[in-house]
Design an enzyme around this catalytic site. Structure first.
Site, mmCIF file in Angstrom:
data_model
loop_
_atom_site.group_PDB
_atom_site.id
_atom_site.type_symbol
_atom_site.label_atom_id
_atom_site.label_comp_id
_atom_site.label_asym_id
_atom_site.label_seq_id
_atom_site.Cartn_x
_atom_site.Cartn_y
_atom_site.Cartn_z
ATOM 1 N N ASP A 376 0.875 -1.286 -0.095
ATOM 2 C CA ASP A 376 0.005 0.112 -0.054
ATOM 3 C C ASP A 376 0.972 1.288 -0.034
ATOM 4 O OD1 ASP A 376 -2.040 -1.719 0.068
ATOM 5 O OD2 ASP A 376 -3.166 -0.941 2.012
ATOM 6 N N ASP A 397 -0.452 -4.480 -3.770
ATOM 7 C CA ASP A 397 -1.534 -3.620 -3.866
ATOM 8 C C ASP A 397 -0.739 -1.910 -3.676
ATOM 9 O OD1 ASP A 397 -3.257 -5.653 -3.666
ATOM 10 O OD2 ASP A 397 -3.932 -5.265 -1.945
#
Length: 560
Positions: A376, A397
């Site tokens: 992230d 991600d």
């Protein structure tokens, strides 16, 4: 295919284009009609019918009513959050309090967005493309804020009845968004060519020199020349106006020694008519958690270069922070420009979600910056964002969120994750088919970071996976190295979102760009130039005006 699945697939297809292209008009849009007719294109038609009066009206009267009710619900939810914080603030775990505080912050932003949207809708039935895009963006962000709040509460087991209200509020905001997008958003007449190879301000730039054409007073110019140790070139009519300049120098010889102190000195709620407030941050390692709040508008922050001006932190979910508040740098103020800065989160691959930059600043631009973390890294949370010639390093991600965002001429570096993890470059979070959001990767390079390239164990790397039901990501005219999995994209969980997402590739190059063995999901597409042009700066961000005024180079259309 079941009737429900067919309906969802139809919505996904209708919503595969950015907002100006999805405004399929309801018949007799300006005439009185029934709620059933008006609600046909809402994500949840039955809920839509339940909140509209059972009497004839046109889409404008229904839309205004829905917006007023949305605003009332937002006020109510803020009161509920305040009461919950009063009850739990001194006894609950750090993560629980953090999630509630995140919700309060997000709810205040949502109030701003809904109030502005309601005032605009009340004033007229006809909007320019840019003004319609503003409101469409605000309503999309309101839904994103609700979803972010709900995720934070769920992750800390602190829902306590709030989730039901959040769920219903989100559905109501979805009705407001659907009615606005069908009633007020004009059909766009595309007047620009698909191919647009020339970047604005090209004469000012070599690749990656991070210079902007600036115009400022003699006093400000003298400060700039001194701190940068180079003479600012004479500006011309295309130059970017600077209203004032302050310097951040760690040895105390500038105006400030910390970045946050310099941000605090910026004027509040400026309209930008006098130019940008320039904060020049000299080389150094700045161990502080930087925040540009929503009232600090038209701030320009320039550093001495990538790996020279470095802002660093190490907050993570494992250490009790919410993902939303784990960021080293938090941007909420609109019209921000960041240049020649590195932002890091050094929590490491074992600490879970740990954000470097969280951006919810509308019309924000980053040029020649580096964002470095693991899971992230770059949280493109909401609103409209543009990244040019930036580096992004991460693992799981590592570009995620629900903004309308274009990354152009950037370097994306998957790195070595914790053993057993895979890398996903993106995890886009669109939850409503009417949101004008998505991630466009345009003219970039995707190759392994050094640690991944020399890893002693196998790591699977993908272009992305669907964080939410209507996840939308397009990779186009990008170089993809050979380390990418042939399937290209990864599932989130089972068949979740595989029919409703929109993932697309166009004219990519490199050994990882072969689409022969890509996933065969209903939502995956290999697209042509006409479809790809919908996700360019000009069409997806309506960006020629607001990016053009920053002096940052960009290509509006596809690259020749």
């Amino acid at each position: 295919m079941s009737q429900k699945l067919m309906f969802l697939f139809t919505l996904a297809c209708l919503s595969s284009l950015p907002s100006p292209f999805i405004s399929a008009q309801i018949p007799a849009i300006g005439n009185a009609t029934s709620p059933s007719n008006i609600c046909r294109f809402a994500p949840d038609p039955s809920y839509c019918r339940s909140v509209l009066p059972n009497q004839p009206g046109d889409i404008y009267s229904y839309g205004r009513l829905s917006l007023r009710r949305s605003l009332s619900r937002a006020r109510r939810f803020i009161s509920m959050i305040d009461a919950e914080l009063d009850r739990k603030g001194k006894v609950a775990a750090k993560s629980t309090v953090g999630a509630l505080e995140d919700c309060k912050f997000l709810a205040s932003l949502t109030m701003d967005y809904l109030l502005s949207s309601s005032q605009t809708a009340d004033s007229t039935k006809t909007l320019s493309l840019s003004r319609a895009e503003d409101v469409h963006t605000f309503l999309s962000a309101a839904i994103t804020n609700e979803q972010t709040c709900l995720e934070g509460l769920k992750s800390t087991a602190s829902e306590n009845g709030l989730s039901g209200d959040l769920f219903n509020d989100t559905k109501l905001y979805g009705v407001s968004l659907a009615l606005f997008s069908k009633g007020w958003v004009p059909r766009r007449q595309r007047s620009r060519p698909i191919w647009q190879p020339q970047a604005r301000f090209k004469k000012f730039f070599g690749f990656r020199n991070g210079k902007l054409p600036l115009k400022m007073t003699e006093r400000a110019r003298a400060v700039y020349n001194t701190v940068t140790r180079r003479k600012l070139l004479q500006s011309d009519a295309d130059a970017v106006q600077v209203s004032d300049i302050v310097t951040v120098i760690q040895n105390g010889t500038g105006n400030f020694t910390t970045i946050n102190a310099a941000i605090a000195a910026a004027p509040n709620k400026t309209d930008g008519s006098n130019g940008y407030f320039l904060i020049y941050v000299t080389a150094g390692l700045y161990e502080e958690y930087v925040e540009v709040p929503k009232n600090k508008r038209y701030v320009m922050m320039i550093g001495d270069g990538i790996n020279q001006t470095v802002i660093t932190g190490n907050r993570s979910v494992v250490d009790g922070w919410t993902t939303f508040n784990s960021a080293t740098f938090i941007l909420s103020g609109p019209n921000f420009i960041g240049v020649n800065i590195t932002i890091r989160n050094t929590a490491g691959p074992t600490k879970g979600q740990a954000v470097a930059l969280r951006s919810g600043g509308d019309l924000s631009v980053f040029y020649s910056c580096s964002f470095e973390a693991y899971q992230d890294t770059l949280y493109t949370h909401s609103l409209r964002q543009f990244y040019r010639e930036c580096d992004v390093y991460g693992t799981v991600d590592f570009i995620f969120g629900n903004a309308a965002v274009v990354l152009q001429n950037c370097n994306l570096y998957p790195r070595q994750p914790r053993k057993g993890q895979s890398n996903e470059v993106t995890a886009q979070g669109r939850t409503d088919p009417n949101q004008n959001t998505g991630t466009a990767i345009h003219g970039c390079t995707i190759r392994p970071a050094d640690d991944l390239a020399t890893s002693n164990y196998t790591v699977k790397t993908y272009l992305g996976r669907p964080w939410k039901e209507y996840s939308r990501t397009v990779v186009m005219q990008t170089y993809i190295d050979g380390f990418l999995e042939p399937s290209g994209w990864n599932a989130w969980s089972g068949d979740f979102a595989l029919s409703t997402l929109y993932y697309a590739e166009y004219n990519n190059t490199g050994p990882g760009s072969d689409t022969t063995n890509r996933v065969t999901w209903p939502g995956y597409h290999v697209i042509n130039a006409t479809d790809a042009s919908n996700f360019t700066v000009t069409n997806f961000l309506v960006g020629e005006g607001w990016i053009g005024q920053t002096g940052v180079p960009f290509v509006g259309g596809l690259i020749a």
